[in-house]
Design an enzyme around this catalytic site. Structure first.
Site, short mmCIF file in Angstrom:
data_model
loop_
_atom_site.label_atom_id
_atom_site.label_comp_id
_atom_site.label_asym_id
_atom_site.label_seq_id
_atom_site.Cartn_x
_atom_site.Cartn_y
_atom_site.Cartn_z
N ASP A 8 6.81 5.40 -1.85
CA ASP A 8 5.39 5.40 -1.49
C ASP A 8 4.64 5.81 -2.76
O ASP A 8 5.23 6.35 -3.70
CB ASP A 8 5.18 6.43 -0.36
CG ASP A 8 3.73 6.80 -0.17
OD1 ASP A 8 2.92 5.88 0.04
OD2 ASP A 8 3.42 8.00 -0.23
N ASP A 10 0.64 7.04 -2.93
CA ASP A 10 -0.35 8.11 -2.80
C ASP A 10 0.22 9.32 -2.07
O ASP A 10 0.66 9.21 -0.95
CB ASP A 10 -1.60 7.58 -2.09
CG ASP A 10 -2.28 6.51 -2.93
OD1 ASP A 10 -2.37 5.36 -2.46
OD2 ASP A 10 -2.66 6.82 -4.07
C1 XBP Z 1 -2.45 5.88 0.93
C2 XBP Z 1 -3.53 5.16 1.60
C3 XBP Z 1 -4.50 4.36 0.80
C4 XBP Z 1 -5.31 5.28 -0.12
C5 XBP Z 1 -6.58 4.62 -0.56
O1 XBP Z 1 -1.47 4.91 0.66
O2 XBP Z 1 -3.59 5.18 2.81
O3 XBP Z 1 -5.39 3.74 1.70
O4 XBP Z 1 -5.68 6.44 0.63
O5 XBP Z 1 -6.25 3.42 -1.23
P1 XBP Z 1 0.11 5.28 0.53
P2 XBP Z 1 -7.07 2.09 -0.86
O6 XBP Z 1 0.31 6.74 0.92
O7 XBP Z 1 0.80 4.32 1.49
O8 XBP Z 1 0.43 5.03 -0.91
O9 XBP Z 1 -8.53 2.46 -0.85
O10 XBP Z 1 -6.71 1.10 -1.95
O11 XBP Z 1 -6.56 1.69 0.49
MG MG Z 2 1.47 8.43 0.89
#
Ligand code: XBP
Ligand code: MG
Length: 252
Positions: A8, A10
């Protein structure tokens, strides 16, 4: 046999939400003349919805229902594009480093011949910007698949993004381990059949991680041990040997 690691982005590769995405959303709102402002507490609530466009829609419908109209879907797409431009700028200023142990583990995994992939709900441009500004542009090619954002119809907690990565790599779920940070993430990977290692962060430390193989404070470093918050791991930091033994313990 462990063949691949699927990460993953973020909250896992880097702690991007509070000081990265949240700031970019607020700057995009201000630049567009909107009086929306997501403080740390409200953003923590909104993180229950993955995907920036889905998150903005959820915010409007739950906090500003009177502002919803049929021009909003298109305006949200434009806001998301503006926010992504700002966010990738923030990353280019080196504001968001990789989390503890991430760079070390990626290099070790590559040397050990493990295949690497990414499975994230964030926008693809955000992934390439994070990799470029932390590991260098060549690191984009270290990941056989960068499964990101709208490439699948349903975002996490749906399993689609992990199923997409497995299909692209022609791997079985049992050949892999997933690295995640949130409830939505562990649900997504688990529903795709993949055993998951969690590293918590400020926003997700109280999430329900019951399906996870192990829950850690972070990946640790030789001189800076991690804490095991749930599950079993006797090592002080996550290296390839620790992953192979975790995988062997959990894959029947
Ligand atoms: C985290 C998310 C993303 C980010 C914002 O993704 O839910 O939506 O918060 O990015 P993950 P965007 O943990 O799956 O990496 O604005 O591009 O959606
Ligand atoms: Mg995440």
């Amino acid at each position: 046999m462990l063949q691949a690691l699927i990460f993953d982005v973020d909250g896992t590769l880097a702690d991007t939400e509070r000081d990265g995405h949240r700031i970019a959303f607020n700057m995009a709102f201000a630049d567009t003349g909107l009086d929306w402002h997501w403080d740390e507490a409200l953003y923590g609530e909104l993180l229950a919805v993955t995907g920036g466009k889905e998150r903005m829609t959820h915010f409007l419908k739950t906090h500003r229902p009177n502002e919803w109209n049929d021009t909003m879907p298109e305006r949200i797409v434009q806001l998301q594009a503006k926010k992504t431009e700002i966010y990738t700028q923030l990353l280019s200023q080196g504001k968001i480093p990789l989390r503890k142990g991430v760079e070390r583990l990626i290099h070790e995994a590559r040397s050990a011949g493990l295949r690497l992939a990414i499975a994230t709900t964030t926008t693809p441009a955000n992934v390439t910007a994070l990799l470029t500004h932390t590991l260098g542009a060549q690191s984009i090619d270290w990941f056989e698949v960068i499964a990101a954002g709208d490439i699948v119809p349903a975002k996490k907690p749906a399993p689609d993004i992990y199923q997409y990565a497995l299909a692209k790599m022609k791997l079985r779920a049992s050949d892999c381990l997933a690295f995640e940070d949130s409830y939505n993430g562990v649900q997504s990977a688990t529903r795709a059949g993949i055993k998951t290692l969690i590293t918590v962060n400020g926003y997700t430390q109280h999430d329900d991680f019951s399906p996870a193989a192990v829950v850690l404070s972070d990946l640790g470093e030789p001189n800076s041990p991690m804490q095991v918050l749930a599950g079993q791991m006797k090592e002080n930091y996550v290296d390839v040997a620790a992953l192979r033994s975790l995988h062997a313990r959990h894959i029947r």
